[in-house]
Write an enzyme that holds these catalytic residues in place. Sequence first.
Site, PDB file in Angstrom:
ATOM      1  N   HIS A 256       0.810  -1.231   0.000  1.00  0.00           N
ATOM      2  CA  HIS A 256       0.000   0.000   0.000  1.00  0.00           C
ATOM      3  C   HIS A 256       0.840   1.276   0.000  1.00  0.00           C
ATOM      4  CE1 HIS A 256      -2.645  -3.108   1.746  1.00  0.00           C
ATOM      5  NE2 HIS A 256      -3.568  -2.516   1.035  1.00  0.00           N
TER       6      HIS A 256
ATOM      7  N   GLU B 144       2.614  -1.431   7.718  1.00  0.00           N
ATOM      8  CA  GLU B 144       3.660  -1.549   6.705  1.00  0.00           C
ATOM      9  C   GLU B 144       4.938  -0.824   7.126  1.00  0.00           C
ATOM     10  OE1 GLU B 144       0.755  -2.595   2.945  1.00  0.00           O
ATOM     11  OE2 GLU B 144       2.028  -0.828   2.767  1.00  0.00           O
TER      12      GLU B 144
ATOM     13  N   ARG C 179     -22.113  16.726  14.216  1.00  0.00           N
ATOM     14  CA  ARG C 179     -22.287  17.902  13.349  1.00  0.00           C
ATOM     15  C   ARG C 179     -23.621  17.757  12.627  1.00  0.00           C
ATOM     16  NH1 ARG C 179     -16.405  18.173  12.684  1.00  0.00           N
ATOM     17  NH2 ARG C 179     -15.793  20.375  12.751  1.00  0.00           N
TER      18      ARG C 179
ATOM     19  N   ARG D  66     -15.688  24.060  18.467  1.00  0.00           N
ATOM     20  CA  ARG D  66     -17.049  23.543  18.500  1.00  0.00           C
ATOM     21  C   ARG D  66     -17.913  24.194  19.567  1.00  0.00           C
ATOM     22  NH1 ARG D  66     -18.158  18.876  16.095  1.00  0.00           N
ATOM     23  NH2 ARG D  66     -20.255  19.579  16.588  1.00  0.00           N
TER      24      ARG D  66
HETATM   25  N1  URA Z   1     -10.641  17.319  12.137  1.00  0.00           N
HETATM   26  C1  URA Z   1     -11.741  16.710  12.627  1.00  0.00           C
HETATM   27  O1  URA Z   1     -11.875  15.492  12.562  1.00  0.00           O
HETATM   28  N2  URA Z   1     -12.689  17.498  13.188  1.00  0.00           N
HETATM   29  C2  URA Z   1     -12.594  18.835  13.247  1.00  0.00           C
HETATM   30  O2  URA Z   1     -13.501  19.500  13.746  1.00  0.00           O
HETATM   31  C3  URA Z   1     -11.439  19.459  12.720  1.00  0.00           C
HETATM   32  C4  URA Z   1     -10.469  18.663  12.172  1.00  0.00           C
END
Ligand code: URA
Length: 265
Positions: A14, A90, A178, A233
């Site tokens: 890979h 790997e 989200r 967030r």
């Molecule tokens: N990467 C993620 O997985 N989530 C985020 O909010 C930002 C970067």
Amino acid sequence: MDKHYAPVNEIQYHIGLSRAQLKGATLAVLPGDPGRVEPLAKALADKGTRPRQIGCHREYTSWLATVSGRRVLVCSTGMGGPSVAICLEELARLGVEQFLRFGTTGTMQEKVELGDVIINNAAVRLDGTSGHFAPECFPAVADFKFTMALVAAAEAAGLPYHLGISVSSDTFWPGQERYDSFSGYVPRRMQGSLREWQALGCLTYEMETGTLFTVCSACGLEAASVCGAIAKRTDSEAVAPREVYEAAFDRMIKVVRGAVAGLGK
Ligand code: URA
């Protein structure tokens, strides 16, 4: 545990690399994005040295650099657990023993600002891949000395950093609660999960550290993780503009260079 190294010229299926090409590198720095490998290798490299590309196959782009006099592989992992685990398998067969994720993350705690450096000492295994290597009750935990080398480097550089737990999710949308997705739907078992992880003191969301820590612990390899906060967030679901990543990148380079120097050869 038996260790199965590859013959010196055998190309791994890979990642498209052989042991001979690694020239004895035992430390790998692992961004997710293949496009970030070249700038990362160039930024990490000692002045007067010339990093060079040694591979480009599927999501795995690889460069060799000299960092604090030590040969270091920079190799992209792609996104999420499955491609991380393949990369680890790997590279371990090629003699790599220390793995450092160099990624991006979304913070879930008010105290973490966009562009801050996050050092993860453990991860919530919200992935599927790590369960193929160890049972669910097995911890996803970083190598202590490797992690402390990152912490010491961040302290020495006087950079804003945070040490704590990542929630490593297989998905960017539902697993990280989200709602700005195509369907707008988050399955019931994940509704309210952001608040729960916040209450438990977790720092961030990302998609690779849980697999990295579990696979490395299960295989007797050393792993650490440093990420830049590019989403906040507590404010929104959005990813911040590129300049935020660039600010985090410069800080993370200082931390990684300091840590590699601190680890020695
Ligand atoms: N990467 C993620 O997985 N989530 C985020 O909010 C930002 C970067």
